[in-house]
Motif scaffolding. Structure first.
Motif, PDB file in Angstrom:
ATOM      1  N   LEU A 110      60.634  55.581 -14.636  1.00 42.23           N
ATOM      2  CA  LEU A 110      60.618  54.117 -14.580  1.00 42.23           C
ATOM      3  C   LEU A 110      59.254  53.590 -14.174  1.00 42.23           C
ATOM      4  CD1 LEU A 110      62.060  51.379 -14.677  1.00 42.23           C
ATOM      5  CD2 LEU A 110      62.742  51.791 -12.298  1.00 42.23           C
ATOM      6  N   GLN A 111      58.624  54.216 -13.192  1.00 40.85           N
ATOM      7  CA  GLN A 111      57.295  53.762 -12.773  1.00 40.85           C
ATOM      8  C   GLN A 111      56.310  53.852 -13.938  1.00 40.85           C
ATOM      9  OE1 GLN A 111      56.233  52.167  -9.939  1.00 40.85           O
ATOM     10  NE2 GLN A 111      54.531  51.829 -11.336  1.00 40.85           N
ATOM     11  N   LEU A 112      56.398  54.916 -14.704  1.00 41.93           N
ATOM     12  CA  LEU A 112      55.503  55.060 -15.856  1.00 41.93           C
ATOM     13  C   LEU A 112      55.849  54.067 -16.961  1.00 41.93           C
ATOM     14  CD1 LEU A 112      55.186  58.913 -15.694  1.00 41.93           C
ATOM     15  CD2 LEU A 112      53.338  57.250 -15.355  1.00 41.93           C
ATOM     16  N   LEU A 113      57.128  53.715 -17.103  1.00 43.47           N
ATOM     17  CA  LEU A 113      57.504  52.659 -18.046  1.00 43.47           C
ATOM     18  C   LEU A 113      56.911  51.319 -17.615  1.00 43.47           C
ATOM     19  CD1 LEU A 113      61.256  53.370 -18.890  1.00 43.47           C
ATOM     20  CD2 LEU A 113      59.372  53.193 -20.524  1.00 43.47           C
ATOM     21  N   ARG A 114      56.953  51.050 -16.318  1.00 42.08           N
ATOM     22  CA  ARG A 114      56.350  49.810 -15.809  1.00 42.08           C
ATOM     23  C   ARG A 114      54.844  49.801 -16.068  1.00 42.08           C
ATOM     24  NH1 ARG A 114      59.842  49.960 -10.312  1.00 42.08           N
ATOM     25  NH2 ARG A 114      61.528  48.601 -10.998  1.00 42.08           N
TER      26      ARG A 114
ATOM     27  N   CYS B 233      72.565  58.433 -15.494  1.00 38.31           N
ATOM     28  CA  CYS B 233      72.054  59.165 -16.660  1.00 38.31           C
ATOM     29  C   CYS B 233      72.475  58.509 -17.973  1.00 38.31           C
ATOM     30  CB  CYS B 233      72.517  60.619 -16.618  1.00 38.31           C
ATOM     31  SG  CYS B 233      71.631  61.633 -15.412  1.00 38.31           S
ATOM     32  N   THR B 234      73.699  58.018 -18.013  1.00 39.04           N
ATOM     33  CA  THR B 234      74.185  57.362 -19.230  1.00 39.04           C
ATOM     34  C   THR B 234      73.394  56.100 -19.508  1.00 39.04           C
ATOM     35  OG1 THR B 234      76.381  58.291 -18.877  1.00 39.04           O
ATOM     36  CG2 THR B 234      76.238  56.374 -20.325  1.00 39.04           C
ATOM     37  N   ARG B 235      73.117  55.335 -18.477  1.00 38.38           N
ATOM     38  CA  ARG B 235      72.347  54.109 -18.656  1.00 38.38           C
ATOM     39  C   ARG B 235      70.881  54.410 -18.964  1.00 38.38           C
ATOM     40  NH1 ARG B 235      74.594  50.480 -13.766  1.00 38.38           N
ATOM     41  NH2 ARG B 235      73.031  49.008 -14.501  1.00 38.38           N
ATOM     42  N   PHE B 236      70.349  55.477 -18.384  1.00 35.92           N
ATOM     43  CA  PHE B 236      68.988  55.915 -18.712  1.00 35.92           C
ATOM     44  C   PHE B 236      68.910  56.234 -20.207  1.00 35.92           C
ATOM     45  CE2 PHE B 236      65.982  59.527 -19.168  1.00 35.92           C
ATOM     46  CZ  PHE B 236      64.809  58.924 -18.738  1.00 35.92           C
ATOM     47  N   ALA B 237      69.879  56.995 -20.697  1.00 32.33           N
ATOM     48  CA  ALA B 237      69.908  57.350 -22.124  1.00 32.33           C
ATOM     49  C   ALA B 237      70.073  56.110 -22.996  1.00 32.33           C
ATOM     50  CB  ALA B 237      71.034  58.348 -22.385  1.00 32.33           C
ATOM     51  N   GLY B 238      70.937  55.205 -22.581  1.00 32.57           N
ATOM     52  CA  GLY B 238      71.154  53.981 -23.351  1.00 32.57           C
ATOM     53  C   GLY B 238      69.915  53.111 -23.400  1.00 32.57           C
ATOM     54  N   GLY B 239      69.226  53.005 -22.290  1.00 34.28           N
ATOM     55  CA  GLY B 239      68.002  52.211 -22.258  1.00 34.28           C
ATOM     56  C   GLY B 239      66.955  52.761 -23.195  1.00 34.28           C
ATOM     57  N   TYR B 240      66.812  54.070 -23.200  1.00 34.96           N
ATOM     58  CA  TYR B 240      65.843  54.685 -24.105  1.00 34.96           C
ATOM     59  C   TYR B 240      66.255  54.541 -25.556  1.00 34.96           C
ATOM     60  CZ  TYR B 240      62.130  56.454 -21.309  1.00 34.96           C
ATOM     61  OH  TYR B 240      61.005  56.529 -20.547  1.00 34.96           O
ATOM     62  N   ALA B 241      67.528  54.680 -25.839  1.00 34.48           N
ATOM     63  CA  ALA B 241      68.002  54.562 -27.223  1.00 34.48           C
ATOM     64  C   ALA B 241      67.771  53.153 -27.767  1.00 34.48           C
ATOM     65  CB  ALA B 241      69.483  54.925 -27.303  1.00 34.48           C
ATOM     66  N   ALA B 242      67.803  52.168 -26.900  1.00 31.10           N
ATOM     67  CA  ALA B 242      67.611  50.778 -27.323  1.00 31.10           C
ATOM     68  C   ALA B 242      66.149  50.404 -27.516  1.00 31.10           C
ATOM     69  CB  ALA B 242      68.245  49.842 -26.293  1.00 31.10           C
ATOM     70  N   MET B 243      65.246  51.207 -27.000  1.00 27.94           N
ATOM     71  CA  MET B 243      63.825  50.878 -27.065  1.00 27.94           C
ATOM     72  C   MET B 243      63.268  51.235 -28.441  1.00 27.94           C
ATOM     73  SD  MET B 243      60.836  51.858 -24.290  1.00 27.94           S
ATOM     74  CE  MET B 243      61.374  53.543 -24.206  1.00 27.94           C
TER      75      MET B 243
ATOM     76  N   VAL C  96      62.931  48.774 -19.097  1.00 32.95           N
ATOM     77  CA  VAL C  96      62.526  48.822 -17.689  1.00 32.95           C
ATOM     78  C   VAL C  96      63.580  48.122 -16.830  1.00 32.95           C
ATOM     79  CG1 VAL C  96      60.846  47.909 -16.023  1.00 32.95           C
ATOM     80  CG2 VAL C  96      60.055  49.023 -18.108  1.00 32.95           C
ATOM     81  N   ASN C  97      63.976  46.930 -17.230  1.00 35.26           N
ATOM     82  CA  ASN C  97      64.952  46.174 -16.447  1.00 35.26           C
ATOM     83  C   ASN C  97      66.308  46.872 -16.420  1.00 35.26           C
ATOM     84  OD1 ASN C  97      63.088  44.201 -15.794  1.00 35.26           O
ATOM     85  ND2 ASN C  97      63.601  42.957 -17.573  1.00 35.26           N
ATOM     86  N   TYR C  98      66.720  47.416 -17.535  1.00 35.98           N
ATOM     87  CA  TYR C  98      68.017  48.089 -17.639  1.00 35.98           C
ATOM     88  C   TYR C  98      68.065  49.323 -16.733  1.00 35.98           C
ATOM     89  CZ  TYR C  98      72.216  49.816 -20.036  1.00 35.98           C
ATOM     90  OH  TYR C  98      73.481  50.252 -20.332  1.00 35.98           O
ATOM     91  N   ILE C  99      67.008  50.112 -16.763  1.00 36.69           N
ATOM     92  CA  ILE C  99      66.966  51.320 -15.926  1.00 36.69           C
ATOM     93  C   ILE C  99      66.794  50.953 -14.453  1.00 36.69           C
ATOM     94  CG2 ILE C  99      65.673  53.440 -15.448  1.00 36.69           C
ATOM     95  CD1 ILE C  99      65.210  53.655 -18.499  1.00 36.69           C
ATOM     96  N   SER C 100      66.037  49.908 -14.164  1.00 37.72           N
ATOM     97  CA  SER C 100      65.908  49.432 -12.774  1.00 37.72           C
ATOM     98  C   SER C 100      67.274  49.061 -12.214  1.00 37.72           C
ATOM     99  CB  SER C 100      64.987  48.215 -12.692  1.00 37.72           C
ATOM    100  OG  SER C 100      63.671  48.548 -12.983  1.00 37.72           O
TER     101      SER C 100
END
Length: 133
Positions: A87-91, A38-48, A62-66
């Motif tokens: 993630l699938q929808l991000l891809r 969850c922390t990495r999911f949040a971080g990936g979104y914050a960086a986008m 996408v790569n970070y959450i994968s």
């Protein structure tokens, strides 16, 4: 020599024992994996960046959450499922926003919309925020 050869040819080796089933993860392991995911999911979104104008704006997330999903197989199944859907929808978003054209084995995902993606993202966010282990 023939008797010894026939005797040796007739022996069979014992089958290896069946592989042991790994123990179920502990609550602490599931909690730690879910927290990291969850922390990495949040971080990936914050960086986008917002808005996303090219596939390059989405691809690092996408790569970070994968990687986060791959690194945390013990995370809560509902959280993993929601983040996997997001993630699938991000891809799909990367493919749609890149302007790729369908040809042969290159297929553009149908049905991707920002609304569908936002709904999936929100579901993942809601599960992560409410997770208490």
């Amino acid at each position: 020599g023939g008797l010894i050869g026939n005797h040796m040819a007739g022996t069979t080796t014992a089958s290896p024992p069946p592989a042991a089933t790994p123990p179920a993860p502990t609550t602490a392991q599931v909690n730690a994996a879910t927290t990291d995911l969850c922390t990495r999911f949040a971080g990936g979104y914050a960086a986008m960046p917002s808005p996303q104008n090219t596939g390059y704006d989405v691809l690092p997330t996408v790569n970070y959450i994968s990687d986060a999903l791959r690194d945390n197989p013990l995370a809560d199944n509902d959280v993993r499922g929601a983040i996997t859907k997001s993630l699938q929808l991000l891809r799909d978003h990367v493919t749609v926003i890149s302007g790729a054209r369908a040809q042969g084995a290159i297929q553009i995902p149908g049905g991707w919309t920002a609304a569908v993606a936002n709904e999936a993202d929100q579901h993942a966010w809601d599960l992560c925020k409410a997770y208490g282990g």
